[in-house]
Design a protein around this motif. Structure first.
Motif, mmCIF file in Angstrom:
data_model
loop_
_atom_site.group_PDB
_atom_site.id
_atom_site.type_symbol
_atom_site.label_atom_id
_atom_site.label_comp_id
_atom_site.label_asym_id
_atom_site.label_seq_id
_atom_site.Cartn_x
_atom_site.Cartn_y
_atom_site.Cartn_z
ATOM 1 N N ALA A 123 -13.236 9.027 16.102
ATOM 2 C CA ALA A 123 -13.385 7.966 15.109
ATOM 3 C C ALA A 123 -13.349 8.514 13.692
ATOM 4 O O ALA A 123 -12.694 7.946 12.803
ATOM 5 N N VAL A 124 -14.057 9.619 13.442
ATOM 6 C CA VAL A 124 -14.087 10.194 12.097
ATOM 7 C C VAL A 124 -12.706 10.704 11.709
ATOM 8 O O VAL A 124 -12.268 10.550 10.562
ATOM 9 N N GLN A 125 -12.003 11.307 12.650
ATOM 10 C CA GLN A 125 -10.657 11.797 12.344
ATOM 11 C C GLN A 125 -9.709 10.647 12.008
ATOM 12 O O GLN A 125 -8.895 10.748 11.081
ATOM 13 N N GLU A 126 -9.803 9.558 12.752
ATOM 14 C CA GLU A 126 -8.959 8.401 12.465
ATOM 15 C C GLU A 126 -9.292 7.810 11.096
ATOM 16 O O GLU A 126 -8.405 7.414 10.334
ATOM 17 N N ALA A 127 -10.585 7.751 10.769
ATOM 18 C CA ALA A 127 -10.999 7.211 9.468
ATOM 19 C C ALA A 127 -10.456 8.064 8.333
ATOM 20 O O ALA A 127 -9.953 7.551 7.324
ATOM 21 N N LEU A 128 -10.555 9.382 8.470
ATOM 22 C CA LEU A 128 -10.056 10.265 7.415
ATOM 23 C C LEU A 128 -8.540 10.147 7.278
ATOM 24 O O LEU A 128 -8.007 10.148 6.163
ATOM 25 N N ALA A 129 -7.854 10.027 8.393
ATOM 26 C CA ALA A 129 -6.398 9.876 8.332
ATOM 27 C C ALA A 129 -6.009 8.652 7.526
ATOM 28 O O ALA A 129 -5.140 8.706 6.641
ATOM 29 N N ARG A 130 -6.665 7.525 7.785
ATOM 30 C CA ARG A 130 -6.350 6.300 7.053
ATOM 31 C C ARG A 130 -6.753 6.429 5.586
ATOM 32 O O ARG A 130 -6.069 5.934 4.688
ATOM 33 N N PHE A 131 -7.876 7.082 5.329
ATOM 34 C CA PHE A 131 -8.345 7.287 3.954
ATOM 35 C C PHE A 131 -7.304 8.064 3.142
ATOM 36 O O PHE A 131 -7.048 7.758 1.972
ATOM 37 N N ILE A 132 -6.679 9.063 3.779
ATOM 38 C CA ILE A 132 -5.642 9.845 3.097
ATOM 39 C C ILE A 132 -4.351 9.050 2.961
ATOM 40 O O ILE A 132 -3.780 8.936 1.870
ATOM 41 N N ASN A 142 0.818 -1.212 0.000
ATOM 42 C CA ASN A 142 0.000 0.000 0.000
ATOM 43 C C ASN A 142 0.854 1.265 0.000
ATOM 44 O O ASN A 142 0.452 2.298 -0.543
ATOM 45 N N THR A 143 2.037 1.185 0.612
ATOM 46 C CA THR A 143 2.941 2.335 0.607
ATOM 47 C C THR A 143 3.371 2.659 -0.820
ATOM 48 O O THR A 143 3.370 3.823 -1.241
ATOM 49 N N VAL A 144 3.716 1.639 -1.581
ATOM 50 C CA VAL A 144 4.150 1.847 -2.964
ATOM 51 C C VAL A 144 2.973 2.303 -3.823
ATOM 52 O O VAL A 144 3.112 3.200 -4.669
ATOM 53 N N ILE A 145 1.801 1.708 -3.620
ATOM 54 C CA ILE A 145 0.618 2.102 -4.385
ATOM 55 C C ILE A 145 0.317 3.580 -4.163
ATOM 56 O O ILE A 145 0.034 4.324 -5.118
ATOM 57 N N ALA A 146 0.382 4.011 -2.903
ATOM 58 C CA ALA A 146 0.097 5.412 -2.591
ATOM 59 C C ALA A 146 1.110 6.339 -3.261
ATOM 60 O O ALA A 146 0.752 7.387 -3.805
ATOM 61 N N ALA A 147 2.401 5.962 -3.241
ATOM 62 C CA ALA A 147 3.436 6.785 -3.877
ATOM 63 C C ALA A 147 3.227 6.854 -5.387
ATOM 64 O O ALA A 147 3.340 7.924 -6.005
ATOM 65 N N ASP A 150 -3.704 5.905 3.051
ATOM 66 C CA ASP A 150 -3.769 4.705 2.216
ATOM 67 C C ASP A 150 -3.937 5.031 0.736
ATOM 68 O O ASP A 150 -4.064 4.125 -0.088
ATOM 69 N N GLY A 151 -3.971 6.307 0.387
ATOM 70 C CA GLY A 151 -4.010 6.714 -1.015
ATOM 71 C C GLY A 151 -5.388 6.831 -1.621
ATOM 72 O O GLY A 151 -5.516 7.136 -2.811
ATOM 73 N N HIS A 152 -6.461 6.624 -0.838
ATOM 74 C CA HIS A 152 -7.811 6.663 -1.402
ATOM 75 C C HIS A 152 -8.203 8.080 -1.838
ATOM 76 O O HIS A 152 -8.875 8.251 -2.847
ATOM 77 N N LEU A 153 -7.796 9.085 -1.084
ATOM 78 C CA LEU A 153 -8.115 10.462 -1.459
ATOM 79 C C LEU A 153 -7.461 10.822 -2.786
ATOM 80 O O LEU A 153 -8.087 11.434 -3.660
ATOM 81 N N ALA A 154 -6.214 10.416 -2.983
ATOM 82 C CA ALA A 154 -5.515 10.716 -4.234
ATOM 83 C C ALA A 154 -6.199 10.048 -5.420
ATOM 84 O O ALA A 154 -6.385 10.660 -6.477
#
Length: 488
Positions: A361-370, A57-62, A372-376
């Motif tokens: 909870a919402v803040q943690e979810a958004l952090a992971r969403f960003i 996931n690190t490489v996918i996000a990059a 993990d590359g989903h926002l990009a």
């Protein structure tokens, strides 16, 4: 396993930024410096992950970040390749190379988990500031929420830090550094309940009731003015032209200047580099601060993005405000302030008085969403859709309404502004638009001195949102608008 690149990649546990950030920066530099030549096939994400001992996931996000920036391209059924970056501007300035990144577009809440599409209430109109909802990855978001809820239970019997969850502050710092070239770390970030709370907090800590003069764009963003007025600021309207805020009109006793430099609201113009430098010079000479509302600044269409004003600041004068209301959805109610060190303690105290940290909870979810590359990925998809709508609206106005309106081609955002060819027809055009371009608003709706006579405060045009209206609906509505104008 043998390294997959012919140059060293350093991804140790320690170092500035996350591993995603370090991998992205090193690959980006290699492309710019031609160590990865145009047309070179990028190794698979799995192979890179195995070679350097990181999560896939690190490489996918990059890779996603490089793709969003245009440094690598993909084709159906083929591996990613290095793009031809020879024609990109500013490839010689190493600092910018490591700060520029993707530019996200917009989105609104789709539906609650398990809900049917019939419950969606967003109307398909030209309303401003409303993003699309139909392509939001709700399943991914739901999983992020479920995961973060279980993780957040350990903190449920304590009070969170007023600045926000550390993981989200880290994610925001990484996001704005990539997307808008904002120079910051997580220690510079305060998480807020949307941009409006950010404005309110800044007004509380910066404004002395009845004394502080605050310059605002005219026309400009009413919610920002409302927060400043509530704090007792003396608002000073400053006109806007084709280069943005007219800096030479700023009175010397102004102590706060509020601007939307990347995509001015509602005219859509970007503040020129000369004006940006003049504004920062004004702030330094007159001991003023600048509140940069990066309204729609991340939604760029085929142009080299202007860096955030904050990146040009060398004297800690700029306070940067952002939100996820359009890049994700308005009901999320999460925004942020990137503040200079001298303001952080006071701002955190004001935030503690307001809500003491927000929803964990919402803040943690958004952090992971960003992270993990989903926002990009979501950003990249939506930018293409919005670009098609922008082009459709621009062509329709030029074709059908060219006799009455002159569209201002927007390089960013999810609305388009058009100037009146003849201001004497402003009332007539606005009246017809109210029936045939529902949701569109005139610049007069955003003027501080709307009832003032003539001058810079005169109504000059009309703005059409295209975030939540399809191409066929755009063409049909503009055609009806033009037909009604011809009859009138």
């Amino acid at each position: 396993m043998e390294p997959v690149f012919e140059f060293p990649i350093e991804l140790g546990k320690r170092g500035p930024g996350s591993r995603v950030q370090r991998l992205h920066q090193q690959l980006r530099a290699a492309i710019i410096e031609r160590r990865l030549a145009a047309g070179t096939r990028m190794p698979s994400t799995r192979r890179v992950a195995q070679a350097y001992g990181v999560a896939r996931n690190t490489v996918i996000a990059a890779y996603d970040l490089l793709m969003a920036e245009g440094f690598i391209v993909t084709r159906a059924g083929a591996a990613a390749e290095v793009a031809d970056v020879a024609t990109r501007a500013d490839t010689g300035t190493s600092k910018r190379q490591r700060r520029l990144a993707l530019r996200p577009p917009a989105m609104a809440w789709h539906k609650a988990p398990g809900a049917t599409s019939e419950r969606v209430t967003v109307s398909r109109t030209f309303e401003l500031g409303i993003p699309e909802h139909r392509w939001f990855p709700s399943d991914i978001w739901r999983r992020a929420l479920l995961r973060s809820t279980s993780l957040a239970l350990a903190d449920a019997f304590g009070y969170p830090a007023p600045e926000g969850r550390p993981l989200l502050r880290e994610a925001i710092a990484q996001h704005v550094a990539y997307a808008r070239a904002v120079v910051c770390t997580e220690s510079d970030v305060v998480v807020t309940s949307g941009a409006q709370q950010a404005f309110d907090l800044l007004a509380r800590v910066l404004v002395t009731r009845g004394q502080t003069k605050v310059a605002v764009e005219d026309p400009g963003y009413p919610p920002l003015r409302a927060a400043l007025s509530a704090a007792g600021a003396q608002l000073v309207p400053i006109p806007v032209d084709d280069e943005g805020l007219v800096v030479e009109r700023l009175p010397p006793d102004v102590r706060i200047v509020c601007v939307t430099p990347s995509h001015q609201f509602p005219t859509g113009v970007a503040m020129s580099l000369a004006r940006r430098r003049a504004l920062l010079d004004f702030a330094q000479r007159h001991r003023a601060v600048v509140i940069e509302d990066d309204y729609d600044g991340e939604f760029r269409y085929g142009t080299q993005p202007l860096d955030a004003l904050q990146m040009l600041d060398r004297n800690e004068k700029v306070i940067y405000v952002g939100t996820f209301s359009k890049s994700l959805f308005p009901a999320l109610r999460l925004g942020y302030v990137v503040a200079p060190p001298w303001l952080m303690k006071t701002l955190a105290a004001a935030k503690q008085n307001a809500d003491n940290g927000g929803n964990v909870a919402v803040q943690e979810a958004l952090a992971r969403f960003i992270l993990d590359g989903h926002l990009a990925r979501y950003t990249r998809r939506m930018r293409k859709r919005y670009a098609r709508r922008r082009d459709t609206l621009l062509a329709a106005i030029e074709r059908e309404l060219g006799e009455w309106l002159i569209p201002v081609v927007p390089d960013a955002g999810i609305h388009l502004y058009a100037r009146y060819r003849d201001r004497r027809q402003a009332k007539r055009i606005a009246s017809v638009a109210a029936h045939y371009a529902i949701g569109a608003q005139t610049s007069g709706d955003f003027l501080l001195g709307r009832d003032a006579s003539a001058g810079p405060a005169a109504d000059a045009g009309i703005a059409f949102g295209f975030g939540c209206i399809d191409e066929d609906e755009i063409e049909a509505s503009i055609a009806r608008f033009a037909h009604a104008m011809a009859r009138a």
